[in-house]
Motif scaffolding. Structure first.
Motif, mmCIF file in Angstrom:
data_model
loop_
_atom_site.group_PDB
_atom_site.id
_atom_site.type_symbol
_atom_site.label_atom_id
_atom_site.label_comp_id
_atom_site.label_asym_id
_atom_site.label_seq_id
_atom_site.Cartn_x
_atom_site.Cartn_y
_atom_site.Cartn_z
ATOM 1 N N TYR A 82 -3.636 -1.778 1.899
ATOM 2 C CA TYR A 82 -4.637 -2.042 0.859
ATOM 3 C C TYR A 82 -4.540 -0.905 -0.156
ATOM 4 O O TYR A 82 -3.774 0.032 0.025
ATOM 5 C CB TYR A 82 -6.043 -2.151 1.464
ATOM 6 N N GLU A 122 -0.183 -4.161 -2.338
ATOM 7 C CA GLU A 122 0.026 -5.609 -2.266
ATOM 8 C C GLU A 122 -1.054 -6.396 -3.001
ATOM 9 O O GLU A 122 -0.908 -7.588 -3.214
ATOM 10 C CB GLU A 122 0.070 -6.043 -0.794
ATOM 11 N N LYS A 147 -2.455 -2.884 7.988
ATOM 12 C CA LYS A 147 -2.603 -3.669 6.759
ATOM 13 C C LYS A 147 -2.581 -2.719 5.554
ATOM 14 O O LYS A 147 -3.215 -1.670 5.570
ATOM 15 C CB LYS A 147 -3.912 -4.452 6.783
#
Length: 196
Positions: free
Chosen positions: A122, A68, A120
Motif C-alpha cells: 500500500y 500499486e 500487501k
C-alpha cells in the motif's frame, strides 16, 4: 592599655563598599555569560534539528515511488514525487488539475511512499510545505482514487524555504531564523530520489 579585638564601623563600611564594587563588576559579566550560553544552546539545537529534518526528508524522498494504488493525477508525478507552489490554506483534496501544475521550484513537496504490511503493498502520501515561518507536513489518504489531505503538523518553526528539482534530484533550500542575530541558510542539500 587593653584593646578589644573586633572591627570598627569604618572597617565594616569599607569592606561592604569593596564587596558591592566587586559584585557590581561581576554581575554584568555573569549576565553576558548566561546570555551567550543561551544563544549557543539555541544555535546547537537549531543545527541538530535542521540536520535531523534534512536526514528525514532524504529518507522519505529516496523511498518514494509508485505503489500499486491508483489515483487521479499520479501520471503527472515523477516516481511518486512532485513539487508545487501552494498559496494560502491547504486544499482538502488533491485532484488531477492540482497534480497537473507540477513545477521545477515551489514551496510544497508531495511524496508517495510504498509500504508493505502483511504481504500487501500500500502507499503512504505526504505533503511537506513551507508556509510563512513554519515547515508543515500533512499525511494524505487515497479514497475513491482521490487524494485527501489530513491534519497538518508543524515540523519546524522559524524557517522559510522552497524545494527545487534539478539534475541531481530534489533539493531543499531552507533558511533558519529565530532572532535577528541568528539567520542560517541551509542549501545545496541534493536529496536524490531512487533511480528506476
Amino acid at each position: 592599655m587593653n584593646r578589644k579585638s573586633g572591627m570598627t564601623s569604618i572597617e565594616i563600611t569599607i569592606s561592604l563598599a569593596l564587596i558591592l564594587l566587586f559584585l557590581s563588576m561581576i554581575f554584568p559579566i555573569l549576565r553576558m555569560t548566561l546570555k551567550l550560553e543561551g544563544s549557543f544552546l539555541f544555535q546547537e539545537r537549531i543545527e541538530r534539528n535542521s540536520s535531523r529534518l534534512v536526514e528525514m526528508l532524504t529518507k522519505e524522498i529516496e523511498s518514494s515511488s509508485f505503489g500499486e494504488e491508483e489515483y487521479r493525477g499520479r501520471e503527472k508525478l515523477i516516481n511518486g514525487k512532485g513539487i508545487y507552489q501552494l498559496v494560502g490554506v491547504k486544499p482538502s483534496s488533491l485532484n488531477e488539475s492540482f497534480f497537473s501544475d507540477r513545477r521545477e521550484e515551489g514551496n510544497m513537496l508531495f511524496l508517495e511512499i510504498p509500504c508493505v504490511k502483511n504481504g500487501k503493498i500500500y502507499s503512504k502520501y505526504y505533503m511537506y510545505r513551507f508556509v510563512g515561518d513554519t515547515f508543515l507536513v500533512s499525511q494524505c489518504t487515497n479514497e475513491f482514487k482521490n487524494i485527501y489531505t489530513n491534519e497538518e503538523f508543524i515540523l519546524f518553526d522559524y524557517v522559510s524555504g522552497y524545494f527545487k528539482q534539478d539534475k541531481k534530484g530534489i533539493k531543499i533550500v531552507m533558511k533558519v531564523k529565530k532572532e535577528k542575530n541568528y539567520i542560517r541558510e541551509l542549501k545545496d542539500y541534493a536529496l536524490k530520489g531512487r533511480k528506476w
